[in-house]
Design a protein around this motif. Structure first.
Motif, mmCIF file in Angstrom:
data_model
loop_
_atom_site.group_PDB
_atom_site.id
_atom_site.type_symbol
_atom_site.label_atom_id
_atom_site.label_comp_id
_atom_site.label_asym_id
_atom_site.label_seq_id
_atom_site.Cartn_x
_atom_site.Cartn_y
_atom_site.Cartn_z
ATOM 1 N N ARG A 268 9.565 -3.372 5.142
ATOM 2 C CA ARG A 268 8.924 -2.280 5.853
ATOM 3 C C ARG A 268 8.487 -1.135 4.936
ATOM 4 O O ARG A 268 7.355 -0.657 5.055
ATOM 5 C CB ARG A 268 9.868 -1.756 6.952
ATOM 6 N N PRO A 269 9.324 -0.646 3.991
ATOM 7 C CA PRO A 269 8.853 0.426 3.097
ATOM 8 C C PRO A 269 7.633 0.015 2.278
ATOM 9 O O PRO A 269 6.741 0.842 2.044
ATOM 10 C CB PRO A 269 10.068 0.690 2.194
ATOM 11 N N LEU A 270 7.592 -1.251 1.877
ATOM 12 C CA LEU A 270 6.459 -1.735 1.095
ATOM 13 C C LEU A 270 5.192 -1.770 1.938
ATOM 14 O O LEU A 270 4.117 -1.329 1.510
ATOM 15 C CB LEU A 270 6.767 -3.125 0.540
ATOM 16 N N LEU A 271 5.316 -2.279 3.160
ATOM 17 C CA LEU A 271 4.153 -2.401 4.035
ATOM 18 C C LEU A 271 3.649 -1.044 4.516
ATOM 19 O O LEU A 271 2.446 -0.871 4.762
ATOM 20 C CB LEU A 271 4.501 -3.282 5.242
ATOM 21 N N ASP A 272 4.554 -0.068 4.618
ATOM 22 C CA ASP A 272 4.177 1.254 5.114
ATOM 23 C C ASP A 272 3.708 2.202 4.009
ATOM 24 O O ASP A 272 3.249 3.300 4.313
ATOM 25 C CB ASP A 272 5.365 1.900 5.847
ATOM 26 N N ASN A 273 3.822 1.781 2.754
ATOM 27 C CA ASN A 273 3.518 2.684 1.651
ATOM 28 C C ASN A 273 2.015 2.947 1.556
ATOM 29 O O ASN A 273 1.221 2.026 1.342
ATOM 30 C CB ASN A 273 4.035 2.104 0.332
ATOM 31 N N VAL A 274 1.627 4.207 1.702
ATOM 32 C CA VAL A 274 0.202 4.555 1.722
ATOM 33 C C VAL A 274 -0.433 4.414 0.342
ATOM 34 O O VAL A 274 -1.629 4.110 0.226
ATOM 35 C CB VAL A 274 0.003 5.990 2.254
ATOM 36 N N GLU A 275 0.340 4.619 -0.713
ATOM 37 C CA GLU A 275 -0.214 4.480 -2.056
ATOM 38 C C GLU A 275 -0.547 3.028 -2.370
ATOM 39 O O GLU A 275 -1.562 2.739 -3.019
ATOM 40 C CB GLU A 275 0.756 5.040 -3.086
ATOM 41 N N LEU A 276 0.304 2.100 -1.928
ATOM 42 C CA LEU A 276 0.022 0.683 -2.147
ATOM 43 C C LEU A 276 -1.262 0.274 -1.442
ATOM 44 O O LEU A 276 -2.107 -0.437 -2.007
ATOM 45 C CB LEU A 276 1.198 -0.164 -1.661
ATOM 46 N N ARG A 277 -1.433 0.738 -0.223
ATOM 47 C CA ARG A 277 -2.655 0.408 0.516
ATOM 48 C C ARG A 277 -3.885 0.946 -0.197
ATOM 49 O O ARG A 277 -4.898 0.253 -0.337
ATOM 50 C CB ARG A 277 -2.576 0.997 1.926
ATOM 51 N N LEU A 278 -3.789 2.197 -0.649
ATOM 52 C CA LEU A 278 -4.931 2.794 -1.324
ATOM 53 C C LEU A 278 -5.203 2.096 -2.654
ATOM 54 O O LEU A 278 -6.368 1.911 -3.038
ATOM 55 C CB LEU A 278 -4.682 4.287 -1.556
ATOM 56 N N LEU A 279 -4.151 1.714 -3.372
ATOM 57 C CA LEU A 279 -4.319 1.014 -4.640
ATOM 58 C C LEU A 279 -5.086 -0.288 -4.441
ATOM 59 O O LEU A 279 -6.034 -0.592 -5.188
ATOM 60 C CB LEU A 279 -2.956 0.738 -5.277
ATOM 61 N N ILE A 280 -4.705 -1.063 -3.431
ATOM 62 C CA ILE A 280 -5.386 -2.330 -3.142
ATOM 63 C C ILE A 280 -6.841 -2.077 -2.755
ATOM 64 O O ILE A 280 -7.757 -2.767 -3.227
ATOM 65 C CB ILE A 280 -4.653 -3.089 -2.021
ATOM 66 N N LEU A 281 -7.063 -1.059 -1.917
ATOM 67 C CA LEU A 281 -8.418 -0.740 -1.474
ATOM 68 C C LEU A 281 -9.296 -0.312 -2.645
ATOM 69 O O LEU A 281 -10.451 -0.764 -2.775
ATOM 70 C CB LEU A 281 -8.365 0.371 -0.427
ATOM 71 N N LEU A 282 -8.771 0.555 -3.513
ATOM 72 C CA LEU A 282 -9.553 1.030 -4.648
ATOM 73 C C LEU A 282 -9.879 -0.094 -5.621
ATOM 74 O O LEU A 282 -11.014 -0.196 -6.121
ATOM 75 C CB LEU A 282 -8.798 2.142 -5.379
ATOM 76 N N ILE A 283 -8.909 -0.950 -5.914
ATOM 77 C CA ILE A 283 -9.157 -2.053 -6.839
ATOM 78 C C ILE A 283 -10.207 -3.002 -6.281
ATOM 79 O O ILE A 283 -11.128 -3.438 -6.999
ATOM 80 C CB ILE A 283 -7.842 -2.797 -7.160
ATOM 81 N N ALA A 284 -10.095 -3.327 -4.989
ATOM 82 C CA ALA A 284 -11.070 -4.233 -4.375
ATOM 83 C C ALA A 284 -12.468 -3.612 -4.378
ATOM 84 O O ALA A 284 -13.460 -4.271 -4.741
ATOM 85 C CB ALA A 284 -10.637 -4.564 -2.949
ATOM 86 N N THR A 285 -12.545 -2.331 -4.017
ATOM 87 C CA THR A 285 -13.844 -1.663 -3.953
ATOM 88 C C THR A 285 -14.468 -1.508 -5.336
ATOM 89 O O THR A 285 -15.648 -1.813 -5.547
ATOM 90 C CB THR A 285 -13.697 -0.277 -3.295
ATOM 91 N N MET A 286 -13.673 -1.032 -6.294
ATOM 92 C CA MET A 286 -14.180 -0.833 -7.645
ATOM 93 C C MET A 286 -14.562 -2.151 -8.309
ATOM 94 O O MET A 286 -15.538 -2.222 -9.063
ATOM 95 C CB MET A 286 -13.138 -0.100 -8.492
ATOM 96 N N THR A 287 -13.805 -3.203 -8.046
ATOM 97 C CA THR A 287 -14.146 -4.514 -8.611
ATOM 98 C C THR A 287 -15.509 -4.971 -8.115
ATOM 99 O O THR A 287 -16.345 -5.462 -8.897
ATOM 100 C CB THR A 287 -13.070 -5.554 -8.239
ATOM 101 N N LEU A 288 -15.747 -4.814 -6.824
ATOM 102 C CA LEU A 288 -17.043 -5.191 -6.262
ATOM 103 C C LEU A 288 -18.164 -4.359 -6.878
ATOM 104 O O LEU A 288 -19.210 -4.900 -7.285
ATOM 105 C CB LEU A 288 -17.016 -5.008 -4.744
ATOM 106 N N LEU A 289 -17.954 -3.036 -6.984
ATOM 107 C CA LEU A 289 -18.994 -2.151 -7.511
ATOM 108 C C LEU A 289 -19.264 -2.411 -8.994
ATOM 109 O O LEU A 289 -20.421 -2.412 -9.436
ATOM 110 C CB LEU A 289 -18.602 -0.697 -7.291
#
Length: 486
Positions: A268-289
């Motif tokens: 639960r702490p891992l799934l709820d962590n907002v930094e982890l979510r943002l990290l995944i989102l930024l890496i995916a977005t930046m990789t595409l760009l």
């Protein structure tokens, strides 16, 4: 214990600083014992081993002298910050001695040790291929204990419970300020060691050599980026090994306290962590760009798909490993990587940058401002980040760190432009130094003017402690004024 804000009105007590600095010297002596053993087994020049032995002896003598300064007072927050800054100032100068023995010029030796201890990974020295093992190991080892946080690693063993070690190494996880210093540091050391060992085991399982595995993983878990060869990932025999290192850097870029919470409370702490979510989102977005940018500038699609995710992960985690020369990137890709480096990883991780959590606070503030435009004037809206209600101090601290980062980068970039360097490449390397990344467009090298090497050293110092400790260190009331007696 008084609140940190009120403690700043008391000047630091040199006797107390000296006492705890002596304890730090003992820890550093133990850390250098590892390097001494490796040098005895591998160093081609006996003077290198002797220099490490003399460093250990000097640190032990300093400990024996300073431990006589008996103190019973609790440490103030400004004293902790001063000690943190003092540690990061002293260690690089001490560790230049073995490099000077190897006939490396002082400024280059200092640049190398500052880059190592601050887990940056920039280097002014030419090719690594001819360097002895003790040289590449000592760099990786310094990055390893620098990433852990020299201050946390040492003070955690000697400072009384009650003062959070998280603040001492800019690892101020907002929701983990309850435990004592020693308890927190033991958890961090265990997590850090497990991540390191796991990375080495995975490297070996996938066919990598033990020597390179140790060197790469020590630098990867600390998001340091020093590779044992000049080509970094480009010199690896298999791309799967590059991804082992990349996954290790991703693990190091997450808050270290998060692993303990996950072990204790489940996923639960891992799934709820907002930094982890943002990290995944930024890496995916930046990789595409970045992929699209490389392709639009003529890079074959298959080549762009291969390099973009590795370079983006390296920039976002502030690790500094590279699968291709950043100088060969197009302007659009450089700008995107600059943004990734500037943001960095999680608060309480080994990564640099101004951190994901502070970006989230900034975005929350913008969202709050927009919402206030569409409600009645007297309506009270709470600023919330996930489940946490943001206090005014949270917002103020986050904005201050972001502003200081940007200010330091601008002031450091101007001298490079004045020297005639390409503005975009200069900005790339300055951001890389300030965010403790290590990627370079080729500006950083032996021919870089000495004043600019000094500028980048200052940037690396500022980035490692996020400017705050240095502001306190040079604040006149830190040193002059009334002192607490008990």
């Amino acid at each position: 214990m008084s609140q940190p804000g009120s403690e700043l009105f008391f000047a630091v007590r040199p006797k107390l600083i000296g006492h705890y600095f002596g304890q730090f010297c003992l820890i550093m002596a133990a850390l250098n014992l590892v390097t001494l053993v490796v040098s005895l087994l591998t160093a081609p020049d006996w003077r290198i081993s002797l220099s490490y032995a003399l460093i250990i002896l000097g640190l032990l003598l300093a400990w024996l002298v300073l431990k006589r300064l008996r103190v019973s007072q609790r440490m103030q927050m400004n004293e902790a910050m001063v000690l943190a800054a003092l540690v990061f100032l002293v260690v690089p100068f001490i560790m230049t001695i073995p490099l000077l023995v190897s006939d490396i010029p002082f400024m280059d030796a200092l640049f190398e040790t500052v880059s190592s201890v601050t887990t940056t990974g920039l280097s002014t020295l030419p090719g690594m291929e001819g360097k002895p093992l003790i040289f590449t190991f000592s760099r990786a080892w310094m990055q390893w204990y620098g990433g852990l946080g020299i201050v946390v690693f040492s003070l955690a063993l000697v400072v009384r419970p009650g003062l959070s070690a998280l603040r001492l190494a800019a690892m101020d996880e907002p929701d983990d300020l309850v435990g004592g210093t020693r308890a927190h540091a033991r958890r961090v050391v265990i997590v850090y060691s497990v991540l390191t060992l796991s990375g080495i085991i995975l490297w070996l399982v996938l066919g990598g050599s033990l020597r390179n595995g140790v060197l790469y993983i020590l630098s990867a878990v600390s998001t340091g980026g020093f590779a044992p060869t000049s080509g970094s990932f480009a010199d690896l025999p298999h791309v799967r090994l590059a991804w082992v290192v990349t996954l290790t850097t991703l693990a190091g870029a997450l808050p270290l306290a998060l692993y303990h919470q996950t072990w204790r409370d489940g996923l639960r702490p891992l799934l709820d962590n907002v930094e982890l979510r943002l990290l995944i989102l930024l890496i995916a977005t930046m990789t595409l760009l970045v992929t699209l940018s490389m392709w639009s500038y003529g890079t074959p699609w298959s080549t762009a798909v291969h390099h973009a995710p590795l370079m983006v992960c390296s920039a976002q985690t502030t690790a500094g490993f590279s699968s291709l020369d950043p100088a060969a990137l197009d302007p659009g890709s450089k700008l995107l990587l600059i943004l990734s480096m500037l943001i960095g990883g999680g608060v309480g991780s080994t990564a640099g940058g101004f951190k994901l959590l502070r970006l989230l606070v900034l975005l929350t503030l913008i969202r709050h401002f927009v919402r206030t435009m569409s409600v009645p004037p007297n309506t009270v809206l709470r600023q919330k980040l996930g489940k946490k209600v943001l206090e005014q101090d949270d917002v103020q601290d986050a904005l201050m760190i972001i502003l200081l980062f940007i200010g330091a980068i601008v002031l450091s970039w101007l001298p490079f432009v004045a020297y005639g360097y390409d503005p975009l490449n200069a900005l790339f390397d300055v951001v890389s130094a300030t965010a403790t990344v290590g990627l370079s467009t080729g500006i950083v090298g032996a021919d870089l003017p000495t004043p600019l090497k000094g500028v980048l050293c200052v940037d690396m110092f500022l980035g490692r402690l996020e400017c705050v400790a240095w502001l306190i260190f040079f604040y006149h009331r830190t040193w002059f004024g009334r002192k607490r007696d008990n």
